[in-house]
Design an enzyme around this catalytic site. Structure first.
Site, PDB file in Angstrom:
ATOM      1  N   CYS A 380       7.104  -5.779   5.403  1.00 44.98           N
ATOM      2  CA  CYS A 380       6.360  -4.564   5.716  1.00 44.98           C
ATOM      3  C   CYS A 380       6.155  -4.414   7.225  1.00 44.98           C
ATOM      4  O   CYS A 380       7.103  -4.087   7.927  1.00 44.98           O
ATOM      5  CB  CYS A 380       5.067  -4.517   4.919  1.00 44.98           C
ATOM      6  N   HIS A 506       6.721  -5.384  -0.513  1.00 42.49           N
ATOM      7  CA  HIS A 506       5.991  -6.662  -0.604  1.00 42.49           C
ATOM      8  C   HIS A 506       6.526  -7.510  -1.764  1.00 42.49           C
ATOM      9  O   HIS A 506       5.958  -7.489  -2.860  1.00 42.49           O
ATOM     10  CB  HIS A 506       4.504  -6.398  -0.806  1.00 42.49           C
ATOM     11  N   GLU A 508       6.232 -10.531  -2.255  1.00 43.21           N
ATOM     12  CA  GLU A 508       5.332 -11.638  -2.627  1.00 43.21           C
ATOM     13  C   GLU A 508       4.542 -11.339  -3.894  1.00 43.21           C
ATOM     14  O   GLU A 508       4.123 -12.258  -4.592  1.00 43.21           O
ATOM     15  CB  GLU A 508       4.380 -11.965  -1.466  1.00 43.21           C
TER      16      GLU A 508
HETATM   17  N1  GLN Z   1       0.770  -0.643   9.066  1.00 39.47           N
HETATM   18  C1  GLN Z   1       2.086  -0.461   8.543  1.00 39.47           C
HETATM   19  C2  GLN Z   1       2.213   0.817   7.734  1.00 39.47           C
HETATM   20  O1  GLN Z   1       1.219   1.365   7.325  1.00 39.47           O
HETATM   21  C3  GLN Z   1       2.495  -1.660   7.716  1.00 39.47           C
HETATM   22  C4  GLN Z   1       1.682  -1.815   6.475  1.00 39.47           C
HETATM   23  C5  GLN Z   1       1.853  -3.168   5.831  1.00 39.47           C
HETATM   24  O2  GLN Z   1       2.363  -4.083   6.470  1.00 39.47           O
HETATM   25  N2  GLN Z   1       1.442  -3.314   4.594  1.00 39.47           N
HETATM   26  O3  GLN Z   1       3.289   1.278   7.485  1.00 39.47           O
END
Ligand code: GLN
Length: 534
Positions: A380, A506, A508
């Site tokens: 992310c 994600h 994970e």
């Molecule tokens: N802040 C970034 C976004 O909103 C990444 C978010 C995250 O890593 N979950 O896209």
């Protein structure tokens, strides 16, 4: 008709109620029962998604895009039973809904009261998990018995016992049995008092699970049985496990916990097949080596905010039968020039994150991983940092950035969807929950997943800026995964590197101990290979 298991906690918080509930669930699934598992949180926040990770640890995301308590992560990892929006309900949500109904006039001007209106709302949220093919519903009550805000939840679960019939409901109370070093004695009084509180409201626990530092003697068990009014064989001991939380299902099953539940419910099922758990524990107890993985995050967040990441790394290690040495690296330290830790690790992982702080340190970590050939896994915000680093240092796009950090950047390589041409806006809303992703053949990720179509969970606002696709690809960045319509980039890789993979989602959240996520297994394997090869 579904059977119910309610899990309450006594004496102190942080006893690992979520893990115990998950472990009970895993024993039932090992017996071939179909379960659903949920958590009721008695705090007044309406939505766990907006709670501080410093106070509450990670926000766990379900397939249907709910932002939930991290205990749901334990439930899915241990049991494989899917959780959803229905699986985590806070008191704030309950009160909100009741008050909304009151404003709408649903109660026809009648007096709205804790009992039955709030308790009914709680019960309907629990019963919402009932489905024709679900055998048992497990429900963990957050907090500790005796908390003011929790009492209405206890009332609601008492009523479910009355409605379902006692044969169809098991109450498990998790308690703490401290060892007082000065007296050299184990004390049962806190448990007695906590059970007395439950009895006050009309709940008789059927099973007492005792968290303890030392094994309980027969004398102590008898005392707990007598004073807490549970049969002797239902006093179950759960001392701190030596190697891993994944030992808990075995510890509970060895004392006959699942058998007792079967007997209570009068359902006949063959013995639980715990072979997968034994294999997991065997891999953890007898590692053939060790690997050091550096996780680069904001200093305070490094405690509980990356729960699922740490677990998934553990699973990756279990896949290779190696031990994880987790090195927490504060990105702000890297910004101050304290980069020595990077040279001590075999792999670098950059997890998700929000806001300015520490981002430049993460970009630096990507650069070091890329240039030094250290296996790298970006998740992310980790992908966004990888794209920024590649744009700046490989493609020569000075001051490339995400518009989250620098809205004036001359090269906004990561930006909001609506800042890009031709894309439907999400109105600055988060992209949440499961999205399909199409993989490019012959990439590292296609090999790891062993399929070209995957689904993974998201929680972010910012996206790879499509205006820079060509430029970055010319520089050697591989767009290894996109949404099925190819409108959004989901995965980037680079060649000629032991392992450099970054994903917008994600992974994970979907890893399990006996079903490690392929990207975590691949990353950990590459890190271990780098260590052992040279
Ligand atoms: N802040 C970034 C976004 O909103 C990444 C978010 C995250 O890593 N979950 O896209």
């Amino acid at each position: 008709m579904a059977k119910y298991i309610f899990i309450t906690g006594g004496v102190v918080s942080s006893l690992g109620k979520g893990i115990t509930a998950a472990a009970v669930g895993s024993l039932l699934t090992s017996r071939g029962l179909r379960i659903r598992i949920m958590k009721l949180d008695p705090y007044l926040n309406v939505d766990p998604g907006t709670m501080s990770p410093y106070q509450h640890g990670e926000v766990y995301v379900t397939d249907d895009g709910a932002e939930t308590d991290l205990d749901l992560g334990h439930y899915e990892r241990f049991t494989g039973a899917p959780t959803s929006r229905k699986s985590n309900v806070t008191a704030g949500r309950i009160y909100w809904d009741v008050l909304e109904k009151e404003r709408r006039g649903d109660y026809l001007g009648g007096t709205v009261q804790m009992i039955p209106h709030i308790s009914n709302e709680i019960k309907s949220r629990i019963r919402a998990l009932e489905e024709p093919d679900v055998d048992v519903i497990l429900c963990e009550i957050g907090g500790t018995v005796g908390d003011i805000e929790g009492s209405i939840f206890l009332e609601a679960i008492r009523e479910i016992g009355l409605e379902q019939g006692r044969d169809n409901v098991v109450y498990i109370h998790l308690t703490y049995v401290p060892f007082i070093a000065a007296a050299g004695e184990v004390k049962t009084k806190p448990s007695q008092q906590s059970v007395a509180k439950l009895r006050e409201i009309g709940i008789m626990p059927d099973i007492l699970i005792c968290r303890a530092e030392v094994p309980l003697s027969m004398e102590v068990r008898k005392k707990l049985s007598l004073f807490c009014n549970v049969p002797l064989h239902s006093v179950i001991e759960e001392t701190d496990v030596k190697h891993s939380i994944y030992e808990v299902p075995l510890v509970l099953s060895d004392q006959g916990l699942d058998e007792q539940i079967m007997v209570h419910f009068r359902i006949a099922r063959p013995q639980a097949d715990l072979t997968p758990w034994r294999k997991v524990i065997n891999a953890i107890r007898n590692p053939r080596g060790e690997v050091s993985i550096g996780v680069v995050g904001k200093y305070q967040e490094l405690q509980d905010a990356y729960k699922s990441i740490f677990e998934a790394l553990d699973h990756g290690c279990i896949a290779h039968s190696i031990k994880l040495n987790l090195v927490k690296i504060a990105s702000e330290d890297l910004e101050k020039g304290k980069t020595a830790a990077i040279d001590t690790v075999d792999g670098i992982l950059i997890p998700g994150g929000f806001g300015h702080r520490g981002v430049e340190g993460k970009v630096l970590a990507v650069q070091m991983a890329r240039e030094k050939g250290i296996p790298f896994f970006g998740i992310c915000m980790g992908l966004q940092c990888a794209v920024i680093e590649f744009a700046r240092n490989v493609c020569g796009l000075a001051n490339a950035n995400t518009t989250e950090i620098d809205p004036q950047s001359p090269h906004p390589v990561v930006c909001l969807m609506e800042e890009q041409k031709g894309l439907t806006t999400l109105g600055g809303n988060m992209r949440l929950g499961a999205w399909h992703c199409k993989l490019k053949p012959d990439t590292r990720v296609a090999k790891a997943y062993d399929t070209l179509n995957i689904s993974e969970r998201h929680r972010h606002r910012y996206e790879f800026n499509n205006d820079y696709r060509e430029k970055l690809q010319e520089g050697g960045l591989i767009l290894a995964g996109t949404t099925p319509d190819e409108s959004l980039v989901e995965i980037v890789e680079i060649k000629d590197h032991p392992w450099f993979v970054a994903v917008q989602f994600h992974p994970e959240f979907k890893s399990q101990p006996f079903n490690p996520h392929p990207l975590f297994a691949g990353f950990v394997g590459a890190a271990y290979a780098r260590k052992t090869d040279g």
